[in-house]
Design an enzyme around this catalytic site. Sequence first.
Site, PDB file in Angstrom:
ATOM      1  N   PHE A  56      49.558  39.204  93.719  1.00 46.10           N
ATOM      2  CA  PHE A  56      48.342  38.663  92.993  1.00 46.10           C
ATOM      3  C   PHE A  56      48.646  38.667  91.432  1.00 46.10           C
ATOM      4  O   PHE A  56      49.555  39.302  91.080  1.00 46.10           O
ATOM      5  CB  PHE A  56      47.258  39.548  93.385  1.00 46.10           C
ATOM      6  CG  PHE A  56      46.372  39.091  94.665  1.00 46.10           C
ATOM      7  CD1 PHE A  56      44.973  38.494  94.383  1.00 46.10           C
ATOM      8  CD2 PHE A  56      46.544  39.474  95.805  1.00 46.10           C
ATOM      9  CE1 PHE A  56      44.223  38.251  95.415  1.00 46.10           C
ATOM     10  CE2 PHE A  56      45.875  39.322  96.943  1.00 46.10           C
ATOM     11  CZ  PHE A  56      44.663  38.490  96.535  1.00 46.10           C
ATOM     12  N   LEU A  59      42.910  30.315  93.867  1.00 46.79           N
ATOM     13  CA  LEU A  59      42.585  30.253  95.089  1.00 46.79           C
ATOM     14  C   LEU A  59      43.745  31.110  96.087  1.00 46.79           C
ATOM     15  O   LEU A  59      44.603  30.425  96.347  1.00 46.79           O
ATOM     16  CB  LEU A  59      42.084  29.109  95.851  1.00 46.79           C
ATOM     17  CG  LEU A  59      40.698  28.590  95.811  1.00 46.79           C
ATOM     18  CD1 LEU A  59      40.632  27.237  95.956  1.00 46.79           C
ATOM     19  CD2 LEU A  59      39.918  29.427  96.459  1.00 46.79           C
ATOM     20  N   SER A  60      43.239  32.428  96.553  1.00 49.09           N
ATOM     21  CA  SER A  60      44.341  33.037  97.085  1.00 49.09           C
ATOM     22  C   SER A  60      44.659  32.553  98.758  1.00 49.09           C
ATOM     23  O   SER A  60      44.008  31.726  99.301  1.00 49.09           O
ATOM     24  CB  SER A  60      44.057  34.549  97.393  1.00 49.09           C
ATOM     25  OG  SER A  60      43.628  35.112  96.239  1.00 49.09           O
ATOM     26  N   GLN A  61      45.898  32.856  99.047  1.00 53.11           N
ATOM     27  CA  GLN A  61      46.305  32.301 100.363  1.00 53.11           C
ATOM     28  C   GLN A  61      45.387  32.726 101.208  1.00 53.11           C
ATOM     29  O   GLN A  61      44.980  33.824 101.566  1.00 53.11           O
ATOM     30  CB  GLN A  61      47.657  32.714 100.704  1.00 53.11           C
ATOM     31  CG  GLN A  61      48.367  32.052 101.889  1.00 53.11           C
ATOM     32  CD  GLN A  61      49.766  32.688 102.058  1.00 53.11           C
ATOM     33  OE1 GLN A  61      50.331  33.302 101.409  1.00 53.11           O
ATOM     34  NE2 GLN A  61      50.392  32.022 103.082  1.00 53.11           N
TER      35      GLN A  61
END
Length: 404
Positions: A247, A98-100
């Site tokens: 990423f 889950l990306s920032q």
Amino acid sequence: MTTPGARLARALTIAGHIIDPQWHRAILAVDRAGFIPDTVWVTSTDHPGYYMPVSREDPDHARWAHEDYALATQVDDGNPAGGPNGEPGWGRLRTSSLSQPSLVVDMLQQLDAAEGHRVLEIGTGSGYNTALLCHALGEKAVVSAEIDPELARVAVDNLDRAGYRPTVLDEDGAERLETDLGADRFHRVISTVAARGSIPHAWVGQTWPGGVIVTPWEVGTRPGVLVRLEVGEDDTAHGRIVGGAPFMVLRSQRSDSRRLRDLVDEEDPGKQTGTTTVNPRLVAYEHPGWQLVLGHLVPDLRYAVYEASEERPECAGEASVYVATPDRSWALGEYTPVGGPYATERAGGRDLWAEVGAAWEEWQRAGRPGREQLGVTVDKHGTHLWAGSPAGVLRPLGSAATVG
């Protein structure tokens, strides 16, 4: 009325990340906690290079959902390799996350999507970013592709519980998007996984002229950058680097995992000795623009710098610098503050110091551009880095260089 994302939205607005009401409403409406699995992984402070599992029972697990943290949601493609002492569940490679949230918002705002736009998302993950797209644009406007079948299944379940039913492509569909132009076209394409080295031209072919592609892009040894491309009528896309974007990389483009010392064979009977006028320390120069140029013009390069021992004051400032590439080309440069020429050893098919020197000369010729002055073109011939404008494509001018 309950607003599931209120805490996270407040944190992001206070920090100045959200400026578009469309995405502000989406962050408020979607509960990020509903897209976090029972186990996430965090970097081990005691064992760098390992990721330790944190379960839902840990109070941090719930707290992180509403704060500006990236969370690893899968390691080792779903089969944790184990810890340094065989601890079960520990991982070595983060393979989904889950990306920032602040980066998620930045990418969505760079996308400039509006009602009526059809959007392709590369990398469904656990489905949170997909849900934000669905809330803002409508689920019928969103197609998301996930190459990992288990991640895709979990994402569909998460999205369904949140009330969204977009089109989620399976493994075959996700692989096709990297290689085939296909018949479908989209107004916007957003990738939640980094392209390494080359941005798939298929993404350009799947975007309507005038459309926008937002993707992380990675070259060299530094974290990725965010690229915003606009697609033209000629099946070509141009755009600028608009920020940082560390990423995970497309699975088809992951770099060779071997360490530099696994690529250097100093006992190679075919190695050559000599000198170079190229300063070996250039590979470690931290200028962001230079590191992008180096990573792009000398692909797959990795390096290590070994400083002279403090116990040898007569060697103060000296260093042994190794460079290598996965084809087992390697070179050693013996740096001294006196200046060049520098003693070298090398083996393999590539003259890496000559490549580094040529890249340095090209960066100098372009005016030593910073990251904000660099841009990218993607066409049928590949991915090109430029300075100033698309006409300023950066290419080494020769195979030799003189650098003090």
